[in-house]
Design an enzyme around this catalytic site. Structure first.
Site, PDB file in Angstrom:
ATOM      1  CB  CYS A 196      27.214 -54.253  71.808  1.00 45.52           C
ATOM      2  SG  CYS A 196      27.365 -55.713  72.868  1.00 45.52           S
TER       3      CYS A 196
ATOM      4  N   GLY B 286      23.939 -56.847  75.055  1.00 46.95           N
ATOM      5  CA  GLY B 286      24.108 -57.041  73.291  1.00 46.95           C
ATOM      6  C   GLY B 286      23.243 -56.178  72.396  1.00 46.95           C
TER       7      GLY B 286
ATOM      8  N   GLY C 168      23.413 -53.085  72.153  1.00 46.39           N
ATOM      9  CA  GLY C 168      24.066 -51.759  71.893  1.00 46.39           C
ATOM     10  C   GLY C 168      24.448 -51.630  70.468  1.00 46.39           C
TER      11      GLY C 168
END
Length: 347
Positions: free
Chosen positions: A186, A181, A183
Site C-alpha cells: 500500500c 496505509g 500494508g
C-alpha cells in the site's frame, strides 16, 4: 488546521514485556476464540486470523487450505457467481464457515453479493471493503447491508479512529476493519499523506468498539508473527494478513520467471496492476495507491500458517497467557529503538 501532539506508535516501535508464567509448554496455549456477534447474533469459534481480501491472497484455494487451521479467509470480490457456485459444490460446510464474502459498495456489488449469499446458508460472513471508510456513502451502505442481511456477520472498513469505528458499529457492522496505509504493498501514506500508525489505531479503535459490544480486525502492518501477537496484545479481536500469506501456491498470483528463478506477483488493490486487471486502468482523476512486487515462490501456505501460530503460542507463554483471549490483559508494551540484531540480515 490543528496538530495532535500525542505520540502514535506502530508495531516496530514496541516490544511486549515478558512476565512470569505457569505454562509448561507452548502446546498448553489455546488459540481458538469463541465470539457471539453484536448484530447478527451468530456465534463462531476458531483462530481469529483472516487472509486478506486481495486478488493474490484471498482465493478459494487459500480458504480451503487455511480452514484446516481454523483460520478465516476473506475471499476477494472479483470471483463470479458461477465460480462461487463451483467452489461451494466442492467444499464442506466446515470450509464454508471459514469464508467471508467480500464486496464493494456499488449497486452491482450489492446485487452480486446477494446472489452469492443465496447460494448456501453456510456463508455467514460479509466483508464490506473500501480504502476510505469515512464517507457517508459507505456508512449508508453498511446500514443497507445490515437491513438486507440481518443474520449475517458484517465486517466493514477501513477506518483508524474511534469515532468512526463507533459510527460503523451503530450502523450495523459487527466487526470494524482498522488500518489505513500500513500494508506491505500500500502506498496511500506516501501518495496522500494520510494514515495512522497501526498499533495506536488498533488500541484506540478496540477501546471504542468494545465499549459498544463490537469488535475490530487489525488490517495491515504485520511483517512477522511477533507483529500478529502485538496486534492481539493491543486489543484486536481479529488480525488480517496480506503480505505474510502472499507468494504461496494457494495465493493465486501470476508467476513470472527471471534468470531461471520463479516469482509470484503480489500487488495492492489500489495499484496500477489491480486497476488494469479489473477496471481497464487508472482513471485520469486518480493516482495508484499501491505497488507491485515480485516474491520468490514460498511453497504451500501450511508451513507459513504453522510458523505464525507457533509464534503466537510462544508470545502467549512469554506473558503467561494460557488462552489467546488473555493476551491483551497480560500485555505490557515497552517502547524501543530496536527490534532485533540485524548483523546477518543481508547474508
Amino acid at each position: 488546521m490543528r496538530i495532535e501532539e500525542d505520540l502514535k506508535l506502530g508495531f516496530k516501535d514496541v516490544l511486549i514485556r515478558p512476565k512470569r508464567s505457569t505454562l509448561k509448554s507452548r502446546s498448553d496455549v489455546e488459540l481458538e476464540r469463541q465470539f457471539t456477534f453484536k448484530h447478527s447474533g451468530q456465534s463462531w469459534s476458531g483462530v481469529p486470523i483472516i487472509a486478506a481480501n486481495m486478488d493474490t491472497v484471498g482465493t478459494f484455494s487459500m480458504a480451503s487450505a487455511l480452514a484446516s487451521f481454523d483460520i478465516l479467509t476473506a475471499v476477494h470480490k472479483h470471483f463470479s457467481v458461477e465460480e462461487w457456485q463451483a467452489f461451494i459444490n466442492n467444499s464442506s460446510a466446515d470450509v464454508l464457515k471459514h469464508v467471508m464474502v467480500s464486496t464493494g459498495t456499488s449497486d452491482a456489488d450489492f446485487e452480486k453479493t446477494k446472489q452469492i449469499l443465496d447460494l448456501n446458508p453456510a456463508l455467514n460472513f460479509v466483508c464490506i471493503d473500501v480504502a476510505n471508510g469515512y464517507s457517508e456513502h459507505f456508512v449508508q451502505f453498511v446500514a443497507k447491508a445490515r437491513e438486507a442481511w440481518p443474520t449475517k456477520t458484517i465486517c466493514a472498513g477501513n477506518v483508524v479512529t474511534g469515532e468512526m469505528c463507533e459510527e460503523l458499529i451503530l450502523s450495523g457492522a459487527d466487526i470494524v476493519k482498522v488500518g489505513i496505509g500500513p500494508g506491505s504493498v500500500c502506498t496511500t501514506r506516501v501518495k496522500t499523506g494520510v494514515g495512522y500508525p497501526q498499533l495506536s489505531a488498533v488500541i484506540e479503535c478496540a477501546d471504542a468498539a468494545h465499549g459498544l459490544g463490537g469488535m475490530i480486525v487489525s488490517d495491515g502492518g504485520c511483517t512477522t508473527p511477533g507483529d500478529v501477537a502485538k496486534a492481539f496484545g493491543g486489543g484486536a479481536d481479529f488480525v488480517m494478513l496480506g503480505g505474510m500469506l502472499a507468494g504461496h501456491e494457494e495465493s493465486g498470483g501470476r508467476i513470472v520467471e527471471e534468470n531461471g528463478e520463479k516469482f509470484m506477483l503480489f500487488y495492492g488493490m489500489s495499484s496500477e496492476s489491480a486497476m488494469k486487471r479489473h477496471v481497464g486502468g487508472v482513471a485520469e482523476y486518480r493516482a495508484a495507491e499501491g505497488k507491485t512486487v515480485k516474491l520468490p515462490l514460498r511453497g504451500p501456505v501450511e508451513n507459513t500458517a504453522r510458523d505464525i501460530l507457533g509464534g503466537l503460542r510462544s508470545a502467549c507463554t512469554y506473558v503467561g497467557a494460557s488462552r489467546l483471549k488473555e493476551l491483551t490483559k497480560r500485555t505490557t508494551f515497552i517502547r524501543v529503538l530496536e527490534q532485533e540484531n540485524r548483523i546477518f540480515n543481508n547474508l
